[in-house]
Motif scaffolding. Structure first.
Motif, PDB file in Angstrom:
ATOM      1  N   PHE A  19       3.953  23.445   6.165  1.00  0.00           N
ATOM      2  CA  PHE A  19       5.051  24.390   6.317  1.00  0.00           C
ATOM      3  C   PHE A  19       5.090  25.318   5.112  1.00  0.00           C
ATOM      4  O   PHE A  19       4.843  24.903   3.987  1.00  0.00           O
ATOM      5  CB  PHE A  19       6.390  23.645   6.440  1.00  0.00           C
ATOM      6  CG  PHE A  19       6.533  22.911   7.733  1.00  0.00           C
ATOM      7  CD1 PHE A  19       7.017  23.558   8.861  1.00  0.00           C
ATOM      8  CD2 PHE A  19       6.176  21.580   7.839  1.00  0.00           C
ATOM      9  CE1 PHE A  19       7.154  22.886  10.057  1.00  0.00           C
ATOM     10  CE2 PHE A  19       6.304  20.903   9.029  1.00  0.00           C
ATOM     11  CZ  PHE A  19       6.797  21.559  10.149  1.00  0.00           C
ATOM     12  N   LEU A  20       5.404  26.577   5.370  1.00  0.00           N
ATOM     13  CA  LEU A  20       5.463  27.595   4.324  1.00  0.00           C
ATOM     14  C   LEU A  20       6.888  28.115   4.191  1.00  0.00           C
ATOM     15  O   LEU A  20       7.602  28.226   5.189  1.00  0.00           O
ATOM     16  CB  LEU A  20       4.538  28.762   4.670  1.00  0.00           C
ATOM     17  CG  LEU A  20       3.091  28.406   5.029  1.00  0.00           C
ATOM     18  CD1 LEU A  20       2.366  29.634   5.563  1.00  0.00           C
ATOM     19  CD2 LEU A  20       2.377  27.858   3.811  1.00  0.00           C
ATOM     20  N   HIS A  48      11.763  26.407  11.049  1.00  0.00           N
ATOM     21  CA  HIS A  48      12.637  25.241  11.020  1.00  0.00           C
ATOM     22  C   HIS A  48      13.564  25.395   9.821  1.00  0.00           C
ATOM     23  O   HIS A  48      13.123  25.772   8.740  1.00  0.00           O
ATOM     24  CB  HIS A  48      11.824  23.950  10.869  1.00  0.00           C
ATOM     25  CG  HIS A  48      10.846  23.743  11.964  1.00  0.00           C
ATOM     26  ND1 HIS A  48      11.190  23.191  13.166  1.00  0.00           N
ATOM     27  CD2 HIS A  48       9.520  24.043  12.052  1.00  0.00           C
ATOM     28  CE1 HIS A  48      10.124  23.136  13.939  1.00  0.00           C
ATOM     29  NE2 HIS A  48       9.095  23.650  13.281  1.00  0.00           N
ATOM     30  N   CYS A  49      14.834  25.096  10.017  1.00  0.00           N
ATOM     31  CA  CYS A  49      15.811  25.212   8.940  1.00  0.00           C
ATOM     32  C   CYS A  49      16.211  23.827   8.475  1.00  0.00           C
ATOM     33  O   CYS A  49      16.714  23.024   9.252  1.00  0.00           O
ATOM     34  CB  CYS A  49      17.029  25.995   9.416  1.00  0.00           C
ATOM     35  SG  CYS A  49      18.181  26.344   8.096  1.00  0.00           S
ATOM     36  N   ASN A  50      15.980  23.546   7.195  1.00  0.00           N
ATOM     37  CA  ASN A  50      16.305  22.245   6.633  1.00  0.00           C
ATOM     38  C   ASN A  50      17.643  22.230   5.908  1.00  0.00           C
ATOM     39  O   ASN A  50      18.083  21.199   5.456  1.00  0.00           O
ATOM     40  CB  ASN A  50      15.211  21.807   5.650  1.00  0.00           C
ATOM     41  CG  ASN A  50      13.893  21.591   6.336  1.00  0.00           C
ATOM     42  OD1 ASN A  50      13.848  21.322   7.508  1.00  0.00           O
ATOM     43  ND2 ASN A  50      12.814  21.720   5.592  1.00  0.00           N
ATOM     44  N   ARG A  58      18.886  28.303   3.500  1.00  0.00           N
ATOM     45  CA  ARG A  58      18.063  27.631   2.503  1.00  0.00           C
ATOM     46  C   ARG A  58      17.193  26.605   3.210  1.00  0.00           C
ATOM     47  O   ARG A  58      17.567  26.039   4.226  1.00  0.00           O
ATOM     48  CB  ARG A  58      18.937  26.926   1.478  1.00  0.00           C
ATOM     49  CG  ARG A  58      19.891  27.839   0.785  1.00  0.00           C
ATOM     50  CD  ARG A  58      19.225  28.463  -0.427  1.00  0.00           C
ATOM     51  NE  ARG A  58      20.213  29.229  -1.179  1.00  0.00           N
ATOM     52  CZ  ARG A  58      20.015  30.470  -1.565  1.00  0.00           C
ATOM     53  NH1 ARG A  58      18.904  31.070  -1.267  1.00  0.00           N
ATOM     54  NH2 ARG A  58      20.919  31.108  -2.243  1.00  0.00           N
ATOM     55  N   GLY A  59      16.039  26.352   2.669  1.00  0.00           N
ATOM     56  CA  GLY A  59      15.168  25.351   3.251  1.00  0.00           C
ATOM     57  C   GLY A  59      14.479  25.812   4.517  1.00  0.00           C
ATOM     58  O   GLY A  59      14.038  25.011   5.328  1.00  0.00           O
ATOM     59  N   LEU A  60      14.371  27.114   4.709  1.00  0.00           N
ATOM     60  CA  LEU A  60      13.719  27.659   5.888  1.00  0.00           C
ATOM     61  C   LEU A  60      12.215  27.477   5.744  1.00  0.00           C
ATOM     62  O   LEU A  60      11.633  27.880   4.726  1.00  0.00           O
ATOM     63  CB  LEU A  60      14.046  29.142   6.013  1.00  0.00           C
ATOM     64  CG  LEU A  60      13.654  29.835   7.300  1.00  0.00           C
ATOM     65  CD1 LEU A  60      14.529  29.326   8.437  1.00  0.00           C
ATOM     66  CD2 LEU A  60      13.832  31.316   7.154  1.00  0.00           C
ATOM     67  N   ARG A  61      11.587  26.867   6.725  1.00  0.00           N
ATOM     68  CA  ARG A  61      10.148  26.610   6.667  1.00  0.00           C
ATOM     69  C   ARG A  61       9.482  27.075   7.963  1.00  0.00           C
ATOM     70  O   ARG A  61       9.989  26.831   9.057  1.00  0.00           O
ATOM     71  CB  ARG A  61       9.860  25.129   6.458  1.00  0.00           C
ATOM     72  CG  ARG A  61      10.409  24.579   5.152  1.00  0.00           C
ATOM     73  CD  ARG A  61       9.649  25.148   3.962  1.00  0.00           C
ATOM     74  NE  ARG A  61      10.124  24.594   2.702  1.00  0.00           N
ATOM     75  CZ  ARG A  61      10.967  25.209   1.887  1.00  0.00           C
ATOM     76  NH1 ARG A  61      11.460  26.388   2.203  1.00  0.00           N
ATOM     77  NH2 ARG A  61      11.335  24.651   0.756  1.00  0.00           N
TER      78      ARG A  61
END
Length: 83
Positions: A19-20, A48-50, A58-61
């Protein structure tokens, strides 16, 4: 014997999906981070949002496969450039 082969096949580890983050995707696509967020918002790039954030999540991959698929789908032919 067949059961042993099936169990062995089930235990084989699959390579994890890489994941980037938005900055890494921007570098690969040679665009700004804002453009990456716009591509995600328009549905042209999956992510994907973490976690959550007030302005940007935040944590968007983004899966590396999604970036490769986006690049593959954006290829145009020379006749399309001339038009």
């Amino acid at each position: 014997m067949r059961h042993e082969i099936q169990r062995a096949a089930e235990n084989v580890a699959v390579a994890p999906t890489e994941f980037l983050n938005a900055a890494e995707v921007a570098i690969r696509l040679r665009v700004s981070r804002s453009t990456v967020y716009n591509l995600i918002a328009s549905g042209r790039l999956t992510a994907h949002c973490n976690g959550g954030g007030k302005i940007r999540p935040r944590g968007l991959r983004v899966p590396e496969a999604a970036v490769n698929a986006y690049l593959a789908s954006s290829i145009i032919t020379p006749s399309e450039v001339a038009a």
